[in-house]
Write an enzyme that holds these catalytic residues in place. Structure first.
Site, PDB file in Angstrom:
ATOM      1  N   GLU A  34       0.819  -1.218   0.000  1.00 47.36           N
ATOM      2  CA  GLU A  34       0.000   0.000   0.000  1.00 47.36           C
ATOM      3  C   GLU A  34       0.850   1.265   0.000  1.00 47.36           C
ATOM      4  O   GLU A  34       0.501   2.256  -0.646  1.00 47.36           O
ATOM      5  CB  GLU A  34      -0.959  -0.002   1.192  1.00 47.36           C
ATOM      6  CG  GLU A  34      -2.139  -0.962   1.056  1.00 47.36           C
ATOM      7  CD  GLU A  34      -1.839  -2.391   1.487  1.00 47.36           C
ATOM      8  OE1 GLU A  34      -0.662  -2.676   1.835  1.00 47.36           O
ATOM      9  OE2 GLU A  34      -2.759  -3.220   1.490  1.00 47.36           O
ATOM     10  N   HIS A  61     -11.154  -5.186  10.586  1.00 48.20           N
ATOM     11  CA  HIS A  61     -11.820  -5.123   9.283  1.00 48.20           C
ATOM     12  C   HIS A  61     -13.210  -4.505   9.356  1.00 48.20           C
ATOM     13  O   HIS A  61     -14.031  -4.748   8.470  1.00 48.20           O
ATOM     14  CB  HIS A  61     -11.957  -6.530   8.675  1.00 48.20           C
ATOM     15  CG  HIS A  61     -10.667  -7.146   8.228  1.00 48.20           C
ATOM     16  ND1 HIS A  61      -9.759  -7.678   9.091  1.00 48.20           N
ATOM     17  CD2 HIS A  61     -10.141  -7.315   6.988  1.00 48.20           C
ATOM     18  CE1 HIS A  61      -8.721  -8.156   8.414  1.00 48.20           C
ATOM     19  NE2 HIS A  61      -8.926  -7.953   7.138  1.00 48.20           N
TER      20      HIS A  61
HETATM   21  C1  LIG Z   1      -2.095  -4.518   4.753  1.00 46.02           C
HETATM   22  C2  LIG Z   1      -3.201  -5.336   4.177  1.00 46.02           C
HETATM   23  N1  LIG Z   1      -3.499  -5.174   2.875  1.00 46.02           N
HETATM   24  C3  LIG Z   1      -4.481  -5.900   2.319  1.00 46.02           C
HETATM   25  C4  LIG Z   1      -5.179  -6.823   3.049  1.00 46.02           C
HETATM   26  C5  LIG Z   1      -6.317  -7.612   2.407  1.00 46.02           C
HETATM   27  N2  LIG Z   1      -5.926  -8.992   2.198  1.00 46.02           N
HETATM   28  C6  LIG Z   1      -6.240  -9.950   3.079  1.00 46.02           C
HETATM   29  S1  LIG Z   1      -5.610 -11.438   2.659  1.00 46.02           S
HETATM   30  C7  LIG Z   1      -4.904 -10.777   1.251  1.00 46.02           C
HETATM   31  C8  LIG Z   1      -4.107 -11.643   0.343  1.00 46.02           C
HETATM   32  C9  LIG Z   1      -2.944 -12.195   1.055  1.00 46.02           C
HETATM   33  O1  LIG Z   1      -2.200 -12.966   0.192  1.00 46.02           O
HETATM   34  P1  LIG Z   1      -1.061 -13.886   0.748  1.00 46.02           P
HETATM   35  O2  LIG Z   1      -0.148 -13.087   1.632  1.00 46.02           O
HETATM   36  O3  LIG Z   1      -0.452 -14.575  -0.386  1.00 46.02           O
HETATM   37  O4  LIG Z   1      -1.822 -14.892   1.725  1.00 46.02           O
HETATM   38  P2  LIG Z   1      -2.950 -15.953   1.338  1.00 46.02           P
HETATM   39  O5  LIG Z   1      -4.261 -15.272   1.466  1.00 46.02           O
HETATM   40  O6  LIG Z   1      -2.673 -16.402  -0.037  1.00 46.02           O
HETATM   41  O7  LIG Z   1      -2.815 -17.029   2.358  1.00 46.02           O
HETATM   42  C10 LIG Z   1      -5.175  -9.439   1.140  1.00 46.02           C
HETATM   43  C11 LIG Z   1      -4.726  -8.570   0.047  1.00 46.02           C
HETATM   44  C12 LIG Z   1      -4.829  -6.950   4.406  1.00 46.02           C
HETATM   45  N3  LIG Z   1      -5.481  -7.814   5.212  1.00 46.02           N
HETATM   46  N4  LIG Z   1      -3.831  -6.217   4.940  1.00 46.02           N
END
Ligand SMILES: Cc1ncc(C[n+]2csc(CCOP(=O)(O)OP(=O)(O)O)c2C)c(N)n1
Ligand SMILES: Cc1ncc(C[n+]2csc(CCOP(=O)(O)OP(=O)(O)O)c2C)c(N)n1
Ligand SMILES: [Mg+2]
Ligand SMILES: [Mg+2]
Lengths: 346, 347, 346, 347
Positions: free
Chosen positions: B73, B142
């Protein structure tokens, strides 16, 4: 658009080098001139800054109040990098921005007026020395560590969308390379193949914290591999080596091949900010002898590129330009208190 | 039965749209008008925005203008800033306002301050969108509104639409504004098929160009006995309460602020001057936020207009709990609003 | 302290391997059991989650409301890593925490009660499934991407201050590896030689964004070099390879030699969260055939480590434990609305 | 003539200390008492803290307890959180509150929420210190107070000492508190040799253990005609103004809130009940912050106590300008406070 350093002329090599004899003399003189101008500028700021802080030292007093981070000793980085830029390219600097501002060709009058908090300043006195914004040279800076990197990506993004060959140079210190924004910016720029040159000035110190206390590896250039981009470390504050490395990085960016990372081992000659007694700094006594400007001057004299006359001329010109700018600033009006709440919204 | 929303295949003939579709319509219209508008963020491309803020836009404008980012971000909001400085008009999505903590520096020290620090010489015409709000057990990280935090920090406009027409009109205004605008959309007003929603999250939306001026509140319901000042989802709760109480002869005026920055202080003053009674409803945290600001607006003008102690209905300075029963106990639900209105009318 | 996976017994090698014949059977069975327990758990949560979301799908409805991120397919990571831990070690997980919670030996009753928002839950129903905090197993998680890493450093810091050999395991997804906190944490842990094992679960997706769209290099393990620590990538969701790599990393941390980074190429079998139709996912049809649990089961059967009976027993035990926990949760009282503002301050 | 402060060589016999020395004394005493207390941050070791928050502590406690960090606020604040969760009592310095933007997530979504999310099962006994405030031309990113932002977000206590004795007493209380406490010290009250300071930045400090309870305001000056509610450096400006106006027969009461969270609402109500006139002085931004909260506290209790419109003196929703003349125009300097008091008394 202004070209603010003599560009390599009829050089036989594409690197600005005249064969094995070293860089083109014109380029070398340009580098020297830039460094001298920057140093001359900062010596004048130093003088003005301390002129009226007394009795004692009150940081909020005087014609130039507030924190003052000077870049003396780091001129090789700015000179070597900006020699490849035009004012159409963007530069994003740090809390220690003067050498890059000078090397990038910022108008000294308006820059100085800003540092003096005058209505004629780049920011009408609202910004101060850590906040120099100049649309004419696409220059900006930030007082928050490493947070100047992300906006540089956006400038690069806009440039590439418009299919220009403009690039963005983003500068931080070595201390900043441990900040999250550094990592995010390198990854995003690499992944999107943005025309950015990331520059890290390793001056061994982040205020009082030595680089080795803060950073897990000896060279931030090695961090480039974490993003699949070229990384290069220049030792010894060598302006010509910076020039060479920057030439490669700038060419790569202009060609649309994406970002590079250059770390330069440089030297913070003075305190972190003015007033810093540097009691934490064991090597303090040896600092002056490592001043890169006399060293480069000697090299150019020995190579027959500069003589006494040329040096004097260059110094005199620098001095004149700087004092002119200082005078402009001092003679400029202060902002009107009644306008203190202006410019919040466009 | 899916969180992924489906794009509308053709131009709707029925101009009743959900808030999300109205927002998307404004973005699409401005993207048609102005090639410098791009939309960046996580899952804004193929997914269409977790809360349907960009549904269908990738198909229409392609991946060079609707751009999925890494989860970085700070980097991509900063990228938006730099692009805006160079004359583009980026819209950048922070998926949840709750994530401001990883990128607030770019938002409040850069996006919001560059114009000022440059003495007006540099403009940052960007829109930062984010989803806000709770009510569906998404827990403490959230479900926050946080508009008080954004509104407290100078240099960014803050708009908070409560309905489809305003969502369109404020988005259009935000994109065209030369200042940074934070556009906060409550998940509960987007009209998502997979979340409980107020009936008013679908509504009439003007065709073609529609601009709602930033900084102008709306009288969502005129009334004479008590003023309820609020924003976003709470507007609907307030309207529901007002309808209910009108049967008992309590005639509430509901002010939908729509913008927090600039704040339409005149609208607040005019209404309270008429009713003499004030309830502020805020889904953000109670203290040091919007509710206090609205109250102060009145009493720094004239405390004698108040015929009773003001009532604030907000999240009582507690993180948003997960368990439904606890969450509903801290949110400004209709029951709490109704009780506050009754108190202020009785007081 | 509880040891929650059978430790290597009379293994002839220090890696838990019985010579060239593979891992000790007991270890292998332990890994299998953990994976089955985790999957069984999530299947039950899946069932309960969707049981009462209708008519239609209302995310806020039902016994288990809110977002639900399930880890099916990623069990090899948790099983392989946690096999080397005791409940005195810390684990910091993500928004997708169940497999690590199960593998780390969290009390299933209190965990499940938390997911059901009950007063008997780990967080008395305040936290929910992304916020499982368990002092008994030093377990925590965070819903903010990569922001679980920094607190893990602090646990490791406290452990090393007390001269214990406890370690901290910090988990993120591959998407999170582009977040600033990732970088800052690795540098700080490396520089301070903290006993941390950083685990990256590369499941190819960050919600709908493919790893290659987001990340400039193919393997996050290569980012370890940016911090001077060992980095290893495990391909193919191979639980035994995870076990081996984790053994090295855990041993290094326990020995006081500092952190390591392990990236595992794993598989998100289901949606990012429940309700995600995954229209963005081209390889969706092939996902089930890559399920790591049947695959490992086959391997162990072929190796003669498991037979039909053992498999049934393991499944039955898992099922019993899980249903018991679900029943406990369902029979537990809801929190009292009057206590909604409790526990803000200690 | 240097920004680097020199450690006091021996225990002072004169118990008049600067605020910074009083703060350091509290830290040292608690570190002596409790081996789990450590102090982490940038330049807190050899430098002694940019604003002398740790002068002399490295010599006394060594580098294992007074620890310089990389410029990685998210990592090292998070580290403090994890250490606190495991039972240590870390004090973590964020050099300037202005830098919150790079690490707010750890602060507000973790430090402040873990106790709640864990249903009270996990405590986070840490102190987050930071310098605040302007007045010396440090520009828009180094002069902010931002306590309104911290106080708005639930789960952390917020203390803002204005003088040496409170600096000691609140630090002691903060370290011993089982909840996270944000300890915000204004550079202008630290008594630094290199910055203009109010005379009261040196004052009597109790020897030995000294605890000021968190959440209790102080009547910095008793008065009958008007209440000035404020914190930090502005307390001194308010006192100066009160002294001046007392010569004209205007008797102002000055309330030093000392803590913003918990907020001592009783102290505010008691004073305003007596005076009927309220001026709130806040060096943070005007809107959506402390000043509104103080005003709302009064009028949600009883608006009729107010004999005149309340006056708010704060930074008028503008970034802090660099140029001295502009900065002083937006700060709540004594002239603005005086004018506000005169208005409220006349009104
Ligand atoms: C700082 C932040 N940005 C965005 C999100 C929204 N978000 C939640 S899970 C996710 C994807 C995460 O991907 P990854 O780290 O690969 O983990 P996975 O869900 O694949 O286990 C996002 C963008 C968040 N929770 N925190
Ligand atoms: C996020 C953030 N943290 C801390 C600071 C305070 N600070 C200003 S300069 C500085 C040191 C920077 O070191 P380096 O990056 O090496 O740059 P240098 O000063 O050596 O040029 C620090 C810690 C800041 N401005 N921003
Ligand atoms: Mg440095
Ligand atoms: Mg992933």
């Amino acid at each position: 658009m202004t070209t603010h350093a003599p560009s390599p002329t009829s050089s036989t090599s594409s690197t600005g080098r005249a064969g094995s004899a070293g860089l083109d003399p014109a380029v070398r003189i340009g580098l020297y001139e830039t460094m001298v101008l920057s140093r001359t500028y900062e010596e004048a700021i130093l003088r003005e800054y301390h002129a009226d802080k007394g009795p004692g030292f009150d940081i909020g007093k005087g014609l130039v109040p507030g924190e003052m981070h000077l870049s003396a000793g780091q001129e090789p980085v700015a000179a070597g990098v900006c020699a490849h830029l035009t004012t159409d390219d963007a530069v994003t600097a740090t809390h220690r921005p003067h050498h890059f501002a000078v090397a990038h060709g910022m108008d000294l009058h308006r820059m100085t007026a800003e540092i003096f908090g005058r209505e004629t300043g780049l920011g009408r006195g609202r910004g101060g020395h850590m906040h120099l914004f100049d649309p004419a040279t696409h220059f900006s800076c930030s007082g928050i560590i490493a947070e100047g990197y992300p906006p540089a990506l956006g400038q690069a993004f806009a440039f590439s969308r418009r299919d220009t060959d403009q690039i963005a140079v983003a500068v931080t210190g070595e201390g900043a390379a441990n900040q999250g924004a550094f990592h995010e910016s390198l990854n995003l720029a690499a992944r999107w193949t943005l025309p950015v040159v990331f520059v890290v000035e390793d001056n061994d110190w982040a205020i009082s914290v030595p680089r080795d206390v803060a950073t897990a590896i000896p060279s931030n250039a090695d961090r480039a591999a974490a993003y699949g981009i070229p990384g290069e470390r220049i030792e010894d504050n060598d302006v010509e080596a910076v020039y060479d490395a920057a030439q490669r990085a700038v060419a790569r960016a202009r060609a649309g091949d994406g970002p590079s990372l250059i770390e330069v081992h440089t030297l913070r000659m003075w305190g972190h900010f003015e007033g810093d007694a540097q009691g934490y700094r064991p090597e303090l006594a040896e600092v002056p002898e490592h001043d890169p400007i006399p060293r480069y001057e000697r090299l150019l004299r020995d190579a027959g590129v500069l003589d006494e006359d040329a040096v004097s001329r260059i110094r005199a010109t620098a001095s004149e330009r700087v004092e002119d700018a200082i005078a402009f600033a001092k003679n400029s009006p202060l902002p009107d208190a009644a306008t203190a709440t202006s410019y919040v919204f466009a | 039965m899916t969180i992924t929303d489906t794009p509308t295949a053709s131009t709707p003939t029925n101009r009743r749209l959900t808030t999300s579709k109205a927002m998307v319509e404004a973005i699409a219209q401005e993207m048609d008008r102005d090639p410098s508008v791009v939309y960046l963020g996580e899952d804004v491309g193929a997914y269409g925005g977790i809360f349907s803020s960009t549904t269908g836009l990738l198909d229409r404008f392609g991946p060079t203008r609707i751009i999925d980012t890494p989860i970085s971000e700070t980097a991509f909001i900063g990228l938006g800033i730099g692009a805006a400085v160079e004359g583009m008009r980026p819209i950048v999505e922070l998926m949840f306002a709750d994530f401001m903590g990883v990128c607030l520096d770019q938002i409040y020290n850069h996006m919001a301050k560059i114009h000022f620090e440059s003495g007006g010489n540099v403009a940052v015409p960007m829109v930062l969108t984010c989803a806000v709000g709770g009510g569906y057990s998404d827990g403490a990280q959230h479900s926050q509104c946080l508009w008080g935090t954004f509104a407290h920090l100078p240099g960014m406009k803050v708009v908070v639409p409560s309905n489809p027409a305003d969502a369109k009109g404020l988005m259009t205004a935000a994109i065209r504004d030369d200042s940074p605008v934070v556009y906060m959309f409550h998940k509960g007003v987007m009209g998502l098929p997979w979340m409980a929603k107020n009936a008013r999250s679908i509504g009439d939306v003007p065709d073609g160009e529609h601009v709602v001026p930033i900084g102008r509140a709306a009288v969502a319901r005129a009334g004479t006995d008590v003023t309820i000042v609020t924003v976003s989802l709470s507007v609907h709760h307030a309207l529901d309460v007002a309808e209910k109480l009108s049967g008992e002869g309590i005639d509430a005026e509901v002010i939908d602020l729509r913008s927090l920055v600039p704040l339409d202080r005149e609208a607040i003053l005019a209404s309270v001057a008429k009713t003499g009674r004030l309830v502020v409803v805020d889904e953000d945290y109670l203290s040091f936020g919007m509710s206090g600001e609205v109250v102060a607006t009145v009493v720094e003008h004239d405390p004698t207009v108040l015929k009773a102690p003001v009532q604030r209905v907000a999240v009582p300075d507690v993180p948003i709990p997960y368990a439904h029963v606890l969450e509903y106990a801290v949110l400004p639900r209709p029951e709490r609003i109704e009780a506050a209105v009754r108190r202020v009318v009785a007081g």
